[in-house]
Design a protein around this motif. Structure first.
Motif, mmCIF file in Angstrom:
data_model
loop_
_atom_site.group_PDB
_atom_site.id
_atom_site.type_symbol
_atom_site.label_atom_id
_atom_site.label_comp_id
_atom_site.label_asym_id
_atom_site.label_seq_id
_atom_site.Cartn_x
_atom_site.Cartn_y
_atom_site.Cartn_z
ATOM 1 N N ARG A 1 -5.083 -3.177 -7.017
ATOM 2 C CA ARG A 1 -5.775 -2.672 -8.202
ATOM 3 C C ARG A 1 -5.511 -1.180 -8.394
ATOM 4 O O ARG A 1 -5.344 -0.718 -9.528
ATOM 5 C CB ARG A 1 -7.266 -2.952 -8.090
ATOM 6 C CG ARG A 1 -7.602 -4.438 -8.097
ATOM 7 C CD ARG A 1 -9.088 -4.681 -7.991
ATOM 8 N NE ARG A 1 -9.799 -4.239 -9.169
ATOM 9 C CZ ARG A 1 -11.122 -4.241 -9.275
ATOM 10 N NH1 ARG A 1 -11.864 -4.640 -8.268
ATOM 11 N NH2 ARG A 1 -11.694 -3.825 -10.388
ATOM 12 N N LEU A 2 -5.453 -0.412 -7.303
ATOM 13 C CA LEU A 2 -5.137 1.010 -7.438
ATOM 14 C C LEU A 2 -3.693 1.197 -7.881
ATOM 15 O O LEU A 2 -3.399 2.088 -8.689
ATOM 16 C CB LEU A 2 -5.394 1.736 -6.120
ATOM 17 C CG LEU A 2 -5.152 3.248 -6.158
ATOM 18 C CD1 LEU A 2 -6.100 3.925 -7.148
ATOM 19 C CD2 LEU A 2 -5.312 3.872 -4.771
ATOM 20 N N GLU B 1 -1.986 -0.246 3.820
ATOM 21 C CA GLU B 1 -3.150 -1.055 3.485
ATOM 22 C C GLU B 1 -3.046 -1.408 2.006
ATOM 23 O O GLU B 1 -3.218 -0.548 1.149
ATOM 24 C CB GLU B 1 -4.440 -0.292 3.759
ATOM 25 C CG GLU B 1 -5.689 -1.118 3.535
ATOM 26 C CD GLU B 1 -6.947 -0.373 3.964
ATOM 27 O OE1 GLU B 1 -7.615 0.208 3.082
ATOM 28 O OE2 GLU B 1 -7.240 -0.359 5.168
ATOM 29 N N PRO B 2 -2.747 -2.673 1.671
ATOM 30 C CA PRO B 2 -2.509 -3.038 0.266
ATOM 31 C C PRO B 2 -3.687 -2.675 -0.630
ATOM 32 O O PRO B 2 -4.849 -2.842 -0.273
ATOM 33 C CB PRO B 2 -2.310 -4.562 0.337
ATOM 34 C CG PRO B 2 -1.863 -4.824 1.732
ATOM 35 C CD PRO B 2 -2.591 -3.820 2.585
ATOM 36 N N SER B 3 -3.367 -2.159 -1.804
ATOM 37 C CA SER B 3 -4.377 -1.815 -2.797
ATOM 38 C C SER B 3 -3.790 -2.103 -4.172
ATOM 39 O O SER B 3 -3.360 -1.194 -4.892
ATOM 40 C CB SER B 3 -4.784 -0.339 -2.674
ATOM 41 O OG SER B 3 -5.809 -0.024 -3.587
ATOM 42 N N LEU C 1 -13.158 1.984 -7.963
ATOM 43 C CA LEU C 1 -12.501 1.160 -6.955
ATOM 44 C C LEU C 1 -12.888 1.586 -5.545
ATOM 45 O O LEU C 1 -12.984 0.751 -4.640
ATOM 46 C CB LEU C 1 -10.981 1.246 -7.124
ATOM 47 C CG LEU C 1 -10.382 0.613 -8.386
ATOM 48 C CD1 LEU C 1 -8.876 0.812 -8.417
ATOM 49 C CD2 LEU C 1 -10.719 -0.868 -8.456
ATOM 50 N N ALA C 2 -13.103 2.884 -5.358
ATOM 51 C CA ALA C 2 -13.473 3.394 -4.041
ATOM 52 C C ALA C 2 -14.960 3.256 -3.745
ATOM 53 O O ALA C 2 -15.400 3.548 -2.634
ATOM 54 C CB ALA C 2 -13.052 4.864 -3.913
ATOM 55 N N GLY D 1 0.811 -1.211 0.000
ATOM 56 C CA GLY D 1 0.000 0.000 0.000
ATOM 57 C C GLY D 1 0.847 1.265 0.000
ATOM 58 O O GLY D 1 2.007 1.277 -0.414
ATOM 59 N N ARG D 2 0.237 2.341 0.489
ATOM 60 C CA ARG D 2 0.949 3.626 0.530
ATOM 61 C C ARG D 2 1.768 3.712 1.806
ATOM 62 O O ARG D 2 1.285 3.396 2.899
ATOM 63 C CB ARG D 2 -0.050 4.787 0.477
ATOM 64 C CG ARG D 2 0.615 6.175 0.523
ATOM 65 C CD ARG D 2 -0.411 7.283 0.457
ATOM 66 N NE ARG D 2 -1.340 7.230 1.574
ATOM 67 C CZ ARG D 2 -1.087 7.759 2.779
ATOM 68 N NH1 ARG D 2 0.069 8.347 3.021
ATOM 69 N NH2 ARG D 2 -2.006 7.685 3.730
ATOM 70 N N THR E 1 -5.951 6.446 -0.792
ATOM 71 C CA THR E 1 -5.326 5.494 0.137
ATOM 72 C C THR E 1 -5.111 6.197 1.477
ATOM 73 O O THR E 1 -3.975 6.484 1.865
ATOM 74 C CB THR E 1 -3.988 4.990 -0.414
ATOM 75 O OG1 THR E 1 -3.173 6.120 -0.803
ATOM 76 C CG2 THR E 1 -4.192 4.103 -1.628
#
Length: 294
Positions: free
Chosen positions: A124-125, A120-122, A157-158, A36-37, A115
């Motif tokens: 697809r983003l 927190e893994p994302s 996505l959100a 994630g970020r 994010t």
């Protein structure tokens, strides 16, 4: 924790933002594939003899080795960059191109806003952001189309995707003429609230095409339709973010007014708000290159 030693781990990442720290360091905001970020300190990168300072510029796709707890359970929230390898430094292609640079800035800022929780893994983003920057660098599509496609898919996505093929309020299927940002998208005549915009049918078609990756339709649209689409997309995004994006007013959209709050949708006149204009006073504040891959 007493005796805790910072572990090393690797990930590939997109550089979203850099900030000065002290005399020679920087804080790098990264959107990583698996973690994630996160933010990391790159020590000495502002010195002329830095080994990897040029690789940690905005919009670059890098393979980075970090020191710290990948789960954020121990030690400082700021990790340390210990090694960087450039995979594709897209930022170098944007330096002399104002439209592409500002569009890339809007993409990076949007990715950071989408994010809110660090580590927190994302996936697809991450893939969407990387694909958008690659599409900007390749130059196969108009800059504003790439940006609006990214914003629409990021909102999807959100969970904020605007309703385009059915009424956002009652769900009646069809291509409705009115569009209301507070209502959530296109609305039927029975549900149309006061002040709803009346974009051209081609504008709704363009938004649908960008959402699903139909570039044949998107590339064939006229500039006026693209500007109207950009205004709706920007207003819809910032309504849900509950704040304006600082980079959006700087994007070159081919003559569309760029000042936040310049005007609101006027409904009967058929005009559409410019970026950030649909934010009410109490809420205002300062792989796109592929077809559908998911």
């Amino acid at each position: 924790m007493a005796g805790y030693r910072r572990q090393l781990y690797r990930d590939d990442a997109v550089v979203l933002r850099v900030q000065k720290l002290g005399e020679s360091d920087r804080i790098i905001t990264l959107l990583t594939r698996r973690h994630g970020r996160l933010r990391a300190v790159a020590r000495g990168v502002r010195r002329t003899m830095s080994k990897f300072g040029a690789r940690l510029e905005p919009f670059g796709h890098v393979d980075v080795q970090l020191a710290g707890d990948p789960k954020g359970e121990h030690g400082s929230s700021l990790h340390s960059v210990s090694q960087v390898e450039g995979i594709d430094l897209y930022g170098k292609r944007f330096l002399g191109d104002y439209p592409r640079y500002t569009a890339a800035s809007a993409i990076a800022e949007t990715a950071e806003r989408l994010t809110p929780v660090e580590r927190e893994p994302s996936l697809r983003l991450f893939q969407l952001t990387l694909g958008a920057l690659r599409a900007l660098a390749d130059g196969g599509h108009a800059t504003t189309l790439v940006l609006d496609a990214y914003l629409l898919r990021g909102m999807a996505l959100a969970g904020w995707a605007p309703a385009l093929t059915a009424c956002a309020v009652c769900g009646t299927p069809g291509r409705h003429r009115a569009f209301s940002v507070p209502a959530g998208g296109a609305v039927c005549p029975d549900c149309r609230p006061p002040g709803a915009a009346h974009p051209a049918p081609a504008t709704i078609d363009l938004m649908s095409a960008l959402t699903v990756g139909d570039w044949r339709i998107a590339d064939a649209t006229e500039n006026g339709v693209r500007r109207e689409c950009s205004g709706l997309v920007a207003a819809h995004l910032q309504w849900h973010l509950e704040r304006a994006l600082r980079s959006l007013p700087l994007v070159d959209r081919g003559g569309m007014p760029s000042a936040p709050g310049a005007r609101r949708p006027t409904g009967d006149a058929g005009t559409v708000a410019s970026a950030g204009a649909a934010l009410p006073p109490d809420r205002a504040s300062p792989d796109v290159s592929r077809e559908r891959t998911e």
